[in-house]
Design an enzyme around this catalytic site. Structure first.
Site, PDB file in Angstrom:
ATOM      1  N   HIS A  82       7.227 -93.878 -77.583  1.00 64.25           N
ATOM      2  CA  HIS A  82       8.281 -93.260 -78.380  1.00 64.25           C
ATOM      3  C   HIS A  82       8.975 -94.302 -79.232  1.00 64.25           C
ATOM      4  O   HIS A  82       9.250 -95.405 -78.785  1.00 64.25           O
ATOM      5  CB  HIS A  82       9.315 -92.584 -77.477  1.00 64.25           C
ATOM      6  CG  HIS A  82      10.392 -91.882 -78.251  1.00 64.25           C
ATOM      7  ND1 HIS A  82      10.213 -90.631 -78.793  1.00 64.25           N
ATOM      8  CD2 HIS A  82      11.621 -92.284 -78.625  1.00 64.25           C
ATOM      9  CE1 HIS A  82      11.310 -90.286 -79.445  1.00 64.25           C
ATOM     10  NE2 HIS A  82      12.169 -91.259 -79.368  1.00 64.25           N
ATOM     11  N   ASP A 161      19.604 -81.047 -74.245  1.00 67.23           N
ATOM     12  CA  ASP A 161      19.641 -82.138 -75.216  1.00 67.23           C
ATOM     13  C   ASP A 161      19.653 -81.587 -76.639  1.00 67.23           C
ATOM     14  O   ASP A 161      20.346 -82.104 -77.515  1.00 67.23           O
ATOM     15  CB  ASP A 161      18.454 -83.087 -75.036  1.00 67.23           C
ATOM     16  CG  ASP A 161      18.383 -84.090 -76.184  1.00 67.23           C
ATOM     17  OD1 ASP A 161      19.298 -84.919 -76.290  1.00 67.23           O
ATOM     18  OD2 ASP A 161      17.439 -84.012 -76.992  1.00 67.23           O
ATOM     19  N   ARG A 168      26.548 -83.463 -81.311  1.00 67.51           N
ATOM     20  CA  ARG A 168      26.903 -84.868 -81.564  1.00 67.51           C
ATOM     21  C   ARG A 168      26.705 -85.224 -83.024  1.00 67.51           C
ATOM     22  O   ARG A 168      27.477 -85.991 -83.609  1.00 67.51           O
ATOM     23  CB  ARG A 168      26.041 -85.787 -80.682  1.00 67.51           C
ATOM     24  CG  ARG A 168      26.448 -85.783 -79.212  1.00 67.51           C
ATOM     25  CD  ARG A 168      25.351 -86.383 -78.350  1.00 67.51           C
ATOM     26  NE  ARG A 168      24.956 -87.703 -78.807  1.00 67.51           N
ATOM     27  CZ  ARG A 168      23.711 -88.191 -78.742  1.00 67.51           C
ATOM     28  NH1 ARG A 168      22.735 -87.468 -78.216  1.00 67.51           N
ATOM     29  NH2 ARG A 168      23.441 -89.385 -79.191  1.00 67.51           N
ATOM     30  N   SER A 183      19.400 -88.971 -74.108  1.00 68.04           N
ATOM     31  CA  SER A 183      18.802 -87.964 -74.983  1.00 68.04           C
ATOM     32  C   SER A 183      17.296 -88.226 -75.151  1.00 68.04           C
ATOM     33  O   SER A 183      16.452 -87.341 -74.954  1.00 68.04           O
ATOM     34  CB  SER A 183      19.510 -88.001 -76.344  1.00 68.04           C
ATOM     35  OG  SER A 183      18.798 -87.290 -77.318  1.00 68.04           O
ATOM     36  N   LYS A 187      13.781 -86.161 -72.953  1.00 68.52           N
ATOM     37  CA  LYS A 187      12.608 -85.523 -73.582  1.00 68.52           C
ATOM     38  C   LYS A 187      11.308 -86.163 -73.124  1.00 68.52           C
ATOM     39  O   LYS A 187      10.309 -85.488 -72.916  1.00 68.52           O
ATOM     40  CB  LYS A 187      12.742 -85.595 -75.103  1.00 68.52           C
ATOM     41  CG  LYS A 187      13.748 -84.582 -75.635  1.00 68.52           C
ATOM     42  CD  LYS A 187      14.057 -84.785 -77.106  1.00 68.52           C
ATOM     43  CE  LYS A 187      14.993 -85.924 -77.317  1.00 68.52           C
ATOM     44  NZ  LYS A 187      15.784 -85.893 -78.540  1.00 68.52           N
TER      45      LYS A 187
HETATM   46  N1  URA Z   1      17.063 -89.624 -81.002  1.00 67.87           N
HETATM   47  C1  URA Z   1      17.292 -88.716 -80.042  1.00 67.87           C
HETATM   48  O1  URA Z   1      16.398 -87.981 -79.675  1.00 67.87           O
HETATM   49  N2  URA Z   1      18.518 -88.640 -79.524  1.00 67.87           N
HETATM   50  C2  URA Z   1      19.534 -89.429 -79.896  1.00 67.87           C
HETATM   51  O2  URA Z   1      20.617 -89.322 -79.368  1.00 67.87           O
HETATM   52  C3  URA Z   1      19.290 -90.374 -80.908  1.00 67.87           C
HETATM   53  C4  URA Z   1      18.034 -90.447 -81.435  1.00 67.87           C
END
Ligand code: URA
Ligand code: CA
Length: 433
Positions: A82, A161, A168, A183, A187
């Site tokens: 990622h 999320d 946010r 966050s 995932k």
């Molecule tokens: N990418 C994400 O998936 N979440 C965040 O909070 C910042 C970047």
């Protein structure tokens, strides 16, 4: 339990218990707690921060808010990668095939892009017919048969999320270490990988502009991964300029193909070999990164990486002839150079601004509903440390609209900082956590 008490507790700098964190994540996901109370809590967290235990609890609560994908039907250790988000970041299209060719199963769930350029999913759609809607059984079967499949993220992956990130985003509470780390990791964990390699960006085009902060974010994510039993490694890499030369969907796919042929940009190649090496080590296919790198270099040299991309494209309904002849991919009506009216060394290329210029051309989405133009984008000719002569092209714009092309030209000029004194090229890999 009352949301009011949680907000006050955090506002006053106290720690939230596991039960309290579960309470607000669960209540917010179900729509029982309103946006304004969660916004207040996010702002309190932003200022008062969360400790490691709270961050791990928040991650777990978000993982459990939805489906956790079961990849146990896939043989071997599944390693995911990622990136915390960059401009012109085409690594998945290169790292995926070379790592799969080395025998590590790549079961990738990718997203579409919002802003900047498209996501991996959008880029893959440059191959006519390519489909990312794979039922989970087919997805698992494909990975078992050819070590790679790339599917779109299901809507039910960490839904807490999704809601929190959207909130946010509009309440100036994105850039908190614990909130970003939880966050991203929620995932990744819900996607079912056994091990995770993170590419944490640092610099003008990244969430974290300062190197120290990027290392801290990397440490935070590695700690979460370790805490939930997923082997996690983070590589901190430079985002003071876009990665590679191409920014834009079909243009980046072409760049990925060149890189798989061993003819790609140096920085992009180096990043892919580095990330891929850690994936091979975590996937038990190499004893150390040195051995892993040799394996991956051989895969590129022998053409096995490119072959694997072709297999992937074919398996998901795309036409592999586009890999052999990328000139068949969508092409725009306007191809124009951006000519420098200055002379000197490139000191910086604001990655954000290049990304926004590509967005103006139509390579990215303004809103979730926008259509992407796969053919448009920018190819840079000069990177940090390069010398530019007056009258020389610093970039080429690919556009379908003359007005947008003019706006993008201006933005590219503004993104480049050209100075008189000599500038050293940037170090790409800043460190490993
Ligand atoms: N990418 C994400 O998936 N979440 C965040 O909070 C910042 C970047
Ligand atoms: Ca690129």
């Amino acid at each position: 339990m009352r949301m009011y008490d949680l907000i006050m507790k955090k506002r006053n700098g106290e720690e939230l218990s596991t039960e309290e964190i579960n309470f607000f994540v669960d209540g917010y996901t179900k729509g029982e707690i309103p946006d304004y109370q969660v916004s207040a809590l996010m702002m309190a967290i932003y200022f008062q921060k969360m400790n490691k235990r709270e961050t791990a609890d928040l991650t777990k609560a978000m993982v459990n808010s939805g489906e956790v994908i079961d990849l146990s039907g896939i043989e071997g250790k599944k390693v995911d990668k990622h990136s915390t988000g960059g401009v012109g970041d085409t690594t998945t299209l290169i790292v995926g095939p070379i790592v799969a060719a080395a025998g590590v199963p790549v079961a990738k769930m990718s997203g579409r892009g919002l802003g900047h350029t498209g996501g991996t999913i959008d880029k893959l759609e440059s191959f006519e017919g390519f489909s990312v809607n794979l039922p989970i059984e087919k997805f698992i079967q494909n990975v078992n048969e050819r070590k790679i499949a790339i599917a779109g993220q299901t809507a039910n992956l960490a839904p807490a999320d999704k809601k929190l990130y959207a909130l946010r985003d509009v309440t100036a509470t994105v850039d908190n270490m614990s909130l970003i780390a939880s966050s991203i990791m929620s995932k990744k964990i819900a996607s079912g990988a056994d091990a995770i390699v993170l590419d944490v960006k640092t610099g003008s085009g990244a969430f974290m502009k300062k190197e120290d902060d990027s290392f801290e974010l990397a440490k935070e994510m590695v700690d979460i991964g370790t805490h939930v039993g997923r082997n996690t490694v983070a590589v901190i890499t430079d985002m003071d300029q876009p990665l590679g030369f191409a920014v834009g969907n079909a243009l980046e796919v072409k760049e990925a193909i060149e890189t798989l042929k061993g003819k790609g940009p140096k920085d992009l190649t180096e990043l892919c070999l580095t990330l891929g090496s850690y994936m091979l080590v975590l996937g038990d296919k190499a004893k150390d990164v040195k051995e892993a790198r040799k394996i991956l270099e051989d895969i590129i040299d022998s053409g096995k990486g490119l072959e694997k991309l072709k297999e992937l494209v074919k398996a998901q309904g795309g036409d592999p002839k586009f890999v052999d002849d990328p000139s068949l991919m969508p092409a725009p009506s306007i191809v124009e150079s951006v000519i420098s009216n200055e002379e000197g060394y490139v000191k910086g290329i604001k990655a954000d601004d290049i990304g926004r210029a590509a967005l103006v051309l139509g390579a990215g989405r303004e809103t979730k509903e926008s259509e992407i133009d796969l053919s448009v984008g920018i190819v840079l000719h000069k990177k940090i440390g390069d010398f530019v002569k007056k009258g020389e092209a610093i970039a080429t714009i690919y556009a379908n609209d003359g007005e947008k092309q003019e706006i993008a030209t201006k933005m590219i000029f503004d993104a480049y900082e050209i100075v008189k004194e000599e500038i050293k090229a940037k170090q790409l890999i800043k460190g490993i956590v």
